[in-house]
Structure formats: C-alpha cells, structure tokens
Design an enzyme around this catalytic site. Structure first.
Site, PDB file in Angstrom:
ATOM      1  N   HIS A 224       6.654  -1.824   3.003  1.00 33.05           N
ATOM      2  CA  HIS A 224       6.456  -3.205   3.506  1.00 33.05           C
ATOM      3  C   HIS A 224       5.475  -3.919   2.608  1.00 33.05           C
ATOM      4  CE1 HIS A 224       3.677  -0.752   5.535  1.00 33.05           C
ATOM      5  NE2 HIS A 224       2.601  -1.677   5.313  1.00 33.05           N
TER       6      HIS A 224
ATOM      7  N   ASN B 205       1.038  -1.060  -0.112  1.00 38.82           N
ATOM      8  CA  ASN B 205      -0.018   0.069  -0.134  1.00 38.82           C
ATOM      9  C   ASN B 205       0.895   1.253  -0.015  1.00 38.82           C
ATOM     10  OD1 ASN B 205      -2.377  -1.548   0.203  1.00 38.82           O
ATOM     11  ND2 ASN B 205      -2.221  -1.674   2.455  1.00 38.82           N
TER      12      ASN B 205
HETATM   13  P1  5GP Z   1      -0.422  -0.924   5.689  1.00 43.47           P
HETATM   14  O1  5GP Z   1      -1.703  -0.587   6.117  1.00 43.47           O
HETATM   15  O2  5GP Z   1       0.722   0.069   6.246  1.00 43.47           O
HETATM   16  O3  5GP Z   1      -0.334  -1.564   4.477  1.00 43.47           O
HETATM   17  O4  5GP Z   1       0.096  -2.124   6.702  1.00 43.47           O
HETATM   18  C1  5GP Z   1       0.455  -2.061   8.114  1.00 43.47           C
HETATM   19  C2  5GP Z   1       0.304  -3.497   8.576  1.00 43.47           C
HETATM   20  O5  5GP Z   1       1.053  -3.687   9.545  1.00 43.47           O
HETATM   21  C3  5GP Z   1      -1.107  -3.776   9.095  1.00 43.47           C
HETATM   22  O6  5GP Z   1      -1.632  -4.895   8.395  1.00 43.47           O
HETATM   23  C4  5GP Z   1      -1.089  -3.898  10.495  1.00 43.47           C
HETATM   24  O7  5GP Z   1      -1.775  -4.756  10.956  1.00 43.47           O
HETATM   25  C5  5GP Z   1       0.552  -4.249  10.812  1.00 43.47           C
HETATM   26  N1  5GP Z   1       0.967  -3.888  11.901  1.00 43.47           N
HETATM   27  C6  5GP Z   1       0.985  -2.890  12.471  1.00 43.47           C
HETATM   28  N2  5GP Z   1       1.645  -2.522  13.601  1.00 43.47           N
HETATM   29  C7  5GP Z   1       2.167  -3.825  13.926  1.00 43.47           C
HETATM   30  C8  5GP Z   1       3.051  -4.403  14.942  1.00 43.47           C
HETATM   31  O8  5GP Z   1       3.505  -3.719  16.017  1.00 43.47           O
HETATM   32  N3  5GP Z   1       3.352  -5.546  14.787  1.00 43.47           N
HETATM   33  C9  5GP Z   1       3.114  -6.327  13.642  1.00 43.47           C
HETATM   34  N4  5GP Z   1       3.409  -7.685  13.510  1.00 43.47           N
HETATM   35  N5  5GP Z   1       2.449  -5.889  12.663  1.00 43.47           N
HETATM   36  C10 5GP Z   1       1.878  -4.449  12.791  1.00 43.47           C
END
Ligand code: 5GP
Ligand code: ZN
Length: 110
Positions: free
Chosen positions: A96, A83
C-alpha cells in the site's frame, strides 16, 4: 488468507473508499497522520514493493494522480510513502502507498 486489506478489497470489512478501478482501491486511513491520508492499494495481494510488478506500479501511479486531484492536493503538494518490512515499520503486509497532504508536512522523512 488472513489479510485485512484483501478483506477490505473484497468488501468484507468496510472502508471509506475514495477511488476504485480494475486494479486499485483507495480508501482513507483509519488513523490519519495528515488532513488527507489515503491508502492506495493494488487489488492483487503482494506483500510489499519488492513483489510489485510493472503493471501494478503503473496502475498505482495513475491512481496517485487521480486521488491527489480528487482530494484537492495536486497543486499544494503531497507525499507518497510505502513502508517495507521491519525496519520500514510496515504493519500491514499487503502493498500500500500512503498519500499524505492537506497541510505542510514534516521536513523529516524518518
Ligand atoms: P503501514 O504501517 O503498514 O505502512 O500502514 C498500514 C496503515 O493501515 C496504517 O496507517 C493503519 O492506520 C492503516 N490501517 C490498518 N488497519 C486498517 C483498517 O482496517 N482500515 C483502514 N482504513 N486503515 C487501516
Ligand atoms: Zn492482501
């Protein structure tokens, strides 16, 4: 820098690691959207794919294959998503890649 993924990479915040090499860390998403939901993260901080260099892209691509085989989804199939920005619903501003699999995923991408 106040970056949650940099803290995970530094070991300051625990994570469920599934793969690590010199350039990449992969760990399970805390809020899984599929039976297999792994985040593949370059160790070097960059905000999103717009800041990704070729060496990092290659390292991540190699890690995708390793994680997919290790997690047992390389034959059944999986999805890789990154994303980017507000409209892309990016919530963590450290590049990521979500690796999702372990079940038939939605045909919808958005
Ligand atoms: P985005 O929304 O930026 O594409 O994805 C971020 C992802 O990071 C989300 O799916 C969320 O669940 C995950 N996430 C956020 N904080 C943490 C964390 O402290 N540990 C882990 N393992 N995942 C996290
Ligand atoms: Zn970071």
């Amino acid at each position: 820098m106040d970056c949650i993924f940099c803290k995970i990479i530094a070991g300051e915040i625990p994570s469920d690691k599934v793969y690590e090499d010199e350039n990449v860390l992969a760990f399970r998403d805390i809020n899984p959207q599929a039976p297999v939901h792994v985040l593949i993260v370059p160790k070097k901080h960059m905000r999103n794919i717009l800041e990704c260099d070729a060496q990092t892209a290659a390292a991540v691509t190699e890690a995708v294959g390793k994680v997919a085989r290790q997690e047992g989804v390389s034959v059944s199939g999986f999805r890789v998503v990154t994303n980017c920005g507000r409209d892309g619903a990016q919530s963590v501003e450290h590049l990521h890649f979500h690796l999702l699999g372990g079940d038939k995923l939605s045909e919808s991408m958005a």
